[in-house]
Design a protein around this motif. Structure first.
Motif, PDB file in Angstrom:
ATOM      1  N   THR A 142       4.029   4.839  10.271  1.00 21.17           N
ATOM      2  CA  THR A 142       4.711   5.919  11.249  1.00 21.17           C
ATOM      3  C   THR A 142       3.519   7.501  11.095  1.00 21.17           C
ATOM      4  O   THR A 142       3.801   7.757  11.966  1.00 21.17           O
ATOM      5  CB  THR A 142       5.946   5.917  10.731  1.00 21.17           C
ATOM      6  OG1 THR A 142       6.601   5.559  11.032  1.00 21.17           O
ATOM      7  CG2 THR A 142       6.666   7.514  11.791  1.00 21.17           C
ATOM      8  N   LEU A 143       3.903   8.022   9.535  1.00 24.04           N
ATOM      9  CA  LEU A 143       2.439   8.930   9.015  1.00 24.04           C
ATOM     10  C   LEU A 143       0.994   8.406   9.732  1.00 24.04           C
ATOM     11  O   LEU A 143       0.643   9.156  11.168  1.00 24.04           O
ATOM     12  CB  LEU A 143       2.428   9.192   8.179  1.00 24.04           C
ATOM     13  CG  LEU A 143       4.145  10.078   7.085  1.00 24.04           C
ATOM     14  CD1 LEU A 143       4.185   9.893   5.709  1.00 24.04           C
ATOM     15  CD2 LEU A 143       5.080  11.274   7.962  1.00 24.04           C
ATOM     16  N   GLN A 144       0.718   8.039   9.648  1.00 26.13           N
ATOM     17  CA  GLN A 144      -0.563   6.675  10.231  1.00 26.13           C
ATOM     18  C   GLN A 144      -1.277   6.997  11.493  1.00 26.13           C
ATOM     19  O   GLN A 144      -1.775   7.209  11.293  1.00 26.13           O
ATOM     20  CB  GLN A 144      -0.776   5.622   9.342  1.00 26.13           C
ATOM     21  CG  GLN A 144      -1.982   5.076   9.676  1.00 26.13           C
ATOM     22  CD  GLN A 144      -3.791   5.298   8.408  1.00 26.13           C
ATOM     23  OE1 GLN A 144      -3.190   5.957   7.495  1.00 26.13           O
ATOM     24  NE2 GLN A 144      -4.599   5.487   9.178  1.00 26.13           N
ATOM     25  N   ALA A 145       0.234   6.507  12.224  1.00 29.48           N
ATOM     26  CA  ALA A 145       0.227   6.757  13.717  1.00 29.48           C
ATOM     27  C   ALA A 145       0.254   8.344  14.132  1.00 29.48           C
ATOM     28  O   ALA A 145      -1.105   8.058  15.136  1.00 29.48           O
ATOM     29  CB  ALA A 145       1.071   5.547  13.846  1.00 29.48           C
ATOM     30  N   ASN A 146       0.764   8.699  13.246  1.00 31.21           N
ATOM     31  CA  ASN A 146       1.094   9.873  14.029  1.00 31.21           C
ATOM     32  C   ASN A 146      -0.368  10.695  13.559  1.00 31.21           C
ATOM     33  O   ASN A 146      -0.693  11.818  14.792  1.00 31.21           O
ATOM     34  CB  ASN A 146       1.804  10.649  13.202  1.00 31.21           C
ATOM     35  CG  ASN A 146       3.660  10.843  14.204  1.00 31.21           C
ATOM     36  OD1 ASN A 146       3.594  11.513  15.182  1.00 31.21           O
ATOM     37  ND2 ASN A 146       4.580   9.528  14.056  1.00 31.21           N
ATOM     38  N   LEU A 160      -0.763   8.380   2.547  1.00 31.58           N
ATOM     39  CA  LEU A 160       0.378   8.332   2.744  1.00 31.58           C
ATOM     40  C   LEU A 160      -0.852   8.128   3.885  1.00 31.58           C
ATOM     41  O   LEU A 160      -0.035   7.551   5.025  1.00 31.58           O
ATOM     42  CB  LEU A 160       1.236   9.676   3.271  1.00 31.58           C
ATOM     43  CG  LEU A 160       1.904   9.842   1.746  1.00 31.58           C
ATOM     44  CD1 LEU A 160       2.931  10.605   2.043  1.00 31.58           C
ATOM     45  CD2 LEU A 160       2.570   9.156   1.071  1.00 31.58           C
ATOM     46  N   ALA A 161      -1.562   9.151   4.958  1.00 31.71           N
ATOM     47  CA  ALA A 161      -2.773   8.575   6.208  1.00 31.71           C
ATOM     48  C   ALA A 161      -3.757   8.603   5.461  1.00 31.71           C
ATOM     49  O   ALA A 161      -3.858   9.620   4.791  1.00 31.71           O
ATOM     50  CB  ALA A 161      -1.955   9.503   6.937  1.00 31.71           C
ATOM     51  N   LEU A 162      -4.788   7.882   6.125  1.00 25.78           N
ATOM     52  CA  LEU A 162      -5.465   8.126   5.841  1.00 25.78           C
ATOM     53  C   LEU A 162      -6.263   7.719   7.418  1.00 25.78           C
ATOM     54  O   LEU A 162      -6.274   6.176   7.612  1.00 25.78           O
ATOM     55  CB  LEU A 162      -6.621   7.386   5.171  1.00 25.78           C
ATOM     56  CG  LEU A 162      -8.626   7.534   4.678  1.00 25.78           C
ATOM     57  CD1 LEU A 162      -8.679   7.229   2.860  1.00 25.78           C
ATOM     58  CD2 LEU A 162      -9.363   6.664   5.742  1.00 25.78           C
ATOM     59  N   ALA A 163      -8.004   8.607   7.809  1.00 28.14           N
ATOM     60  CA  ALA A 163      -8.286   7.907   9.532  1.00 28.14           C
ATOM     61  C   ALA A 163      -9.855   8.191   9.619  1.00 28.14           C
ATOM     62  O   ALA A 163      -9.932   9.319   9.267  1.00 28.14           O
ATOM     63  CB  ALA A 163      -7.197   9.005  10.258  1.00 28.14           C
ATOM     64  N   GLY A 205     -17.142  13.032  16.286  1.00 33.29           N
ATOM     65  CA  GLY A 205     -16.246  12.153  14.636  1.00 33.29           C
ATOM     66  C   GLY A 205     -14.959  13.078  14.382  1.00 33.29           C
ATOM     67  O   GLY A 205     -14.966  14.446  14.476  1.00 33.29           O
ATOM     68  N   ALA A 206     -14.083  12.585  13.755  1.00 32.70           N
ATOM     69  CA  ALA A 206     -12.823  13.276  13.069  1.00 32.70           C
ATOM     70  C   ALA A 206     -12.526  12.636  12.131  1.00 32.70           C
ATOM     71  O   ALA A 206     -12.454  11.189  11.990  1.00 32.70           O
ATOM     72  CB  ALA A 206     -12.142  13.512  14.218  1.00 32.70           C
ATOM     73  N   ALA A 207     -11.709  13.370  10.451  1.00 32.57           N
ATOM     74  CA  ALA A 207     -10.970  12.479   9.847  1.00 32.57           C
ATOM     75  C   ALA A 207      -9.693  13.160   8.708  1.00 32.57           C
ATOM     76  O   ALA A 207      -9.851  13.985   9.370  1.00 32.57           O
ATOM     77  CB  ALA A 207     -12.464  12.196   8.558  1.00 32.57           C
ATOM     78  N   ALA A 208      -9.054  12.357   8.658  1.00 30.78           N
ATOM     79  CA  ALA A 208      -7.933  12.783   7.848  1.00 30.78           C
ATOM     80  C   ALA A 208      -6.951  12.271   6.399  1.00 30.78           C
ATOM     81  O   ALA A 208      -7.904  11.223   6.809  1.00 30.78           O
ATOM     82  CB  ALA A 208      -6.804  13.250   9.101  1.00 30.78           C
ATOM     83  N   ILE A 209      -7.072  13.295   5.769  1.00 37.43           N
ATOM     84  CA  ILE A 209      -6.334  12.969   4.832  1.00 37.43           C
ATOM     85  C   ILE A 209      -4.557  13.153   3.855  1.00 37.43           C
ATOM     86  O   ILE A 209      -4.922  14.381   4.485  1.00 37.43           O
ATOM     87  CB  ILE A 209      -7.407  12.254   3.031  1.00 37.43           C
ATOM     88  CG1 ILE A 209      -8.444  11.850   3.979  1.00 37.43           C
ATOM     89  CG2 ILE A 209      -6.314  11.716   2.856  1.00 37.43           C
ATOM     90  CD1 ILE A 209      -9.609  11.615   2.499  1.00 37.43           C
ATOM     91  N   LEU A 237       1.050  -1.238  -0.115  1.00 39.91           N
ATOM     92  CA  LEU A 237       0.402  -0.614  -0.086  1.00 39.91           C
ATOM     93  C   LEU A 237       0.566   1.237   0.069  1.00 39.91           C
ATOM     94  O   LEU A 237       1.526   1.250   0.351  1.00 39.91           O
ATOM     95  CB  LEU A 237      -1.037  -0.340   1.457  1.00 39.91           C
ATOM     96  CG  LEU A 237      -1.689  -1.246   1.251  1.00 39.91           C
ATOM     97  CD1 LEU A 237      -3.061  -0.544   2.527  1.00 39.91           C
ATOM     98  CD2 LEU A 237      -2.568  -1.540  -0.060  1.00 39.91           C
ATOM     99  N   SER A 238       0.270   2.385  -0.223  1.00 40.41           N
ATOM    100  CA  SER A 238       0.590   3.466  -0.364  1.00 40.41           C
ATOM    101  C   SER A 238       1.416   4.269   1.128  1.00 40.41           C
ATOM    102  O   SER A 238       1.775   5.122   0.933  1.00 40.41           O
ATOM    103  CB  SER A 238       0.379   4.045  -1.061  1.00 40.41           C
ATOM    104  OG  SER A 238      -1.596   4.763  -0.340  1.00 40.41           O
ATOM    105  N   ILE A 239       0.286   3.884   2.410  1.00 40.46           N
ATOM    106  CA  ILE A 239       0.688   4.687   3.342  1.00 40.46           C
ATOM    107  C   ILE A 239       1.526   4.266   4.534  1.00 40.46           C
ATOM    108  O   ILE A 239       2.545   3.091   4.015  1.00 40.46           O
ATOM    109  CB  ILE A 239      -1.266   3.813   4.301  1.00 40.46           C
ATOM    110  CG1 ILE A 239      -0.709   2.879   4.285  1.00 40.46           C
ATOM    111  CG2 ILE A 239      -2.183   3.973   3.338  1.00 40.46           C
ATOM    112  CD1 ILE A 239      -1.399   2.145   5.475  1.00 40.46           C
TER     113      ILE A 239
END
Length: 600
Positions: free
Chosen positions: A239-243, A273-276, A259-263, A234-236
């Protein structure tokens, strides 16, 4: 066979001639005949004994050979399914962009019962209920004795549970080897991975199938026997995902958000690189979907992809960019902002009833986030061209990303694109779209105007998308968004050295009865690109119904909620992605606009 006569005439006559008793001849011949018969009987018995011994030797040899064969092979039991194609258990691993494991396989065992082999059903049921508290002893005993020959007890056992079952000692309990899916990072990247479950099952194997996320979207590839030894990368970045998840989770609690979300996305490749999305879940123990209530409040709901929202003022940069690309304005063109502004019977207001005077330059319409200025830009463009441009950016379609939930996230678009829709769409109301679409649209502006298609698959090669706006327009749009951070509504995201550019959006949520909006319930978004002089990354941060309570009165705008969260994320991940904090690079010759963070 010729029998010898007992009283041969010649010998009888000879014996009489010599005065002997002829009866002795008969007795001798009879004795000889008996001896001959005994010899023949003995030989026949010996032959039979030899054949019987040979038969025993052959039979025991076959049995010994079979026992040796069974001892040298793996044990197997009868399957629970009818004969058919072999169950494929192996599933390809999933890795992050640096080769770290996100999903893999683990050998475990299942537990089942052959009821005919149970010695003490009552004791066995009682012991199983002790080992597995979720099982009821009476229910199991009833199932053990209701006539069925086979039943499952547990599909997956831990080593400790398996040992305890062994110690019960009942021969009717059987173990079946199987592979199960393991997610070693728990909650981390849960909405990306989604989860898996058992499909076709036998007692000695089980097929693992994807149930959500990328596990389901790419299920065929992950189950392909020809690629079982080739991990899916995957592209994620783990470490970035965890932060990102850590900062987002802290912000959600601090701001009392639902709720919250981030890309986090690469502006040039579209790689995520990260999707939460919060709240989340553990894919090792994926909860069942809620049968009642609002599905969007379930931890299974992926707010980054499934959620479609009115994203408010984050849309204003699209109106300005399109107007510039059409040659209707430039960065310093004065835009009408005088009040009151009424269109088709609808009064268009500024946030908190701000009055910005009769006109503002285009860059300042973005910096202070003027609804009236954006509305006039939308009317300059026209509804038909506006709709076509937003569709070209991908904002009016389901997100194109490798997640099972993406195709169902359809944008909510009015059937009739009337004049008032043109007005409200220019500042992000009246249409709803996915955060993933918003990230891709901002990446398009950030990379110089080439359309971006988001992806979760890491690749060393990428084909540039078609051009959506000119490079000059894209650069001007980024310069305007930089002013939003330095002098406008997003000053809390001005991370020293990283040149953040972005746009805030505070959108009131529609009331559940469909009549108007609820001023106390908002979706707050900050869409950003950085570093502004040469954008490499897009970061989208969204909070659902946040409230900042550190001041004298509650504040619900993005400038006080989503913006500081994005700033903290950028502060943390900047060094991790290899960005070195530098001095400010010139972003153009725009006139500075100073005002505290109050507008939206």
């Amino acid at each position: 066979m010729i029998r010898t006569p007992l009283r041969p005439l010649a010998r009888i006559l000879d014996a009489r001639a010599r005065g002997q008793n002829p009866d002795t001849i008969e007795a001798a011949n009879l004795a000889a005949r008996h001896e001959e018969m005994k010899d023949r009987a003995r030989l026949q018995a010996e032959r039979r004994l030899r054949f019987l011994a040979l038969g025993f030797i052959v039979a025991f040899s076959v049995i010994a050979l079979r026992m040796g064969t069974l001892a040298a092979t793996e044990p197997s039991e009868l399957g629970t399914t009818s004969s058919g194609s072999e169950i494929t258990a192996q599933r390809a691993d999933i890795l992050d962009r640096k080769g770290r494991i996100l999903a893999t396989n683990m050998m475990t065992h299942s537990l089942y019962v052959q009821t005919a082999d149970l010695v003490d059903p009552a004791r066995t049921a009682s012991e199983l209920a002790r080992i597995f508290p979720d099982l009821d002893a009476e229910t199991m005993l009833r199932r053990f004795t209701d006539g069925r020959s086979f039943l499952w007890v547990k599909k997956v056992l831990s080593p400790e549970q398996m040992q305890e079952v062994h110690e019960i000692g009942d021969p009717g309990l059987y173990f079946g080897p199987r592979e199960m899916r393991l997610y070693p990072n728990g909650h981390l990247a849960a909405h990306i991975l989604g989860g898996s479950a058992f499909g076709n099952e036998g007692v000695d194997s089980a097929e693992v199938i994807g149930t959500a996320g990328i596990e389901k979207a790419l299920d065929t590839r992950l189950r392909d026997p020809a690629q079982s030894n080739t991990p899916l990368q995957l592209s994620i970045d783990l470490t970035l995902q965890a932060n990102v998840e850590e900062v987002l989770g802290t912000a959600m609690k601090t701001l009392n958000a639902k709720g919250a979300a981030a890309i986090l996305m690469d502006t040039h490749t579209g790689e995520i690189l990260a999707l939460a999305s919060l709240p989340d879940f553990d894919p090792n123990d994926r909860p069942a979907p809620a049968l009642t209530g609002d599905p969007s409040e379930s931890p299974l709901f992926n707010r980054s992809v499934q959620g479609v929202y009115e994203l408010g003022s984050t849309f204003k940069i699209f109106a300005v960019a399109q107007a510039m690309d059409l040659g209707l304005i430039n960065e310093n063109t004065e835009i009408d902002t005088k009040q009151p502004f009424v269109y088709d019977g609808f009064r268009i207001n500024e946030f908190d009833n701000h009055n910005y005077g009769p006109t503002l330059p285009a860059w300042e319409v973005i910096a202070v986030s003027s609804n009236i200025g954006s509305a006039h830009l939308g009317l300059m463009i026209g509804g038909e061209r506006q709709q076509a441009f937003l569709r070209t950016l991908g904002l009016l379609d389901p997100p194109k990303v490798e997640l099972a939930e993406a195709p169902g996230a359809r944008a909510l678009v009015p059937k009739n694109w009337s004049g008032i829709v043109t007005v409200t769409a220019s500042y992000g109301h009246g249409i709803s779209t996915s955060l993933m679409n918003l990230a891709a649209a901002y990446a398009t502006l950030g990379n110089g105007g080439l359309k971006i298609t988001p992806t979760l698959i890491h690749s060393d090669t990428h084909t540039p998308g078609p051009r959506v706006v000119s490079e000059d327009t894209a650069l001007a749009a980024v310069r305007m968004m930089r002013k939003v951070v330095t002098d406008g509504t997003a000053t809390f995201a001005d991370v020293p050295g990283y040149g953040v550019a972005g746009k805030t959006g505070t959108a009131e949520k529609p009331k559940k009865n469909g009549k108007g909006y609820d001023a106390d319930k908002v979706i707050n978004t900050f869409a950003s690109v950085f570093p502004a002089d040469n954008p490499k990354y897009v970061l989208i941060v969204t909070l659902d119904e946040p409230v900042e309570t550190a001041g004298s009165k509650p504040r619900r705008t993005a400038g006080y909620t989503a913006v500081p969260v994005a700033g903290e994320i950028i502060r943390r991940i900047g060094p991790l992605v290899g960005l070195r904090p530098d001095g400010e690079n010139p972003m153009g010759t725009l006139v500075a606009y100073k005002d505290p963070v109050a507008q939206e």
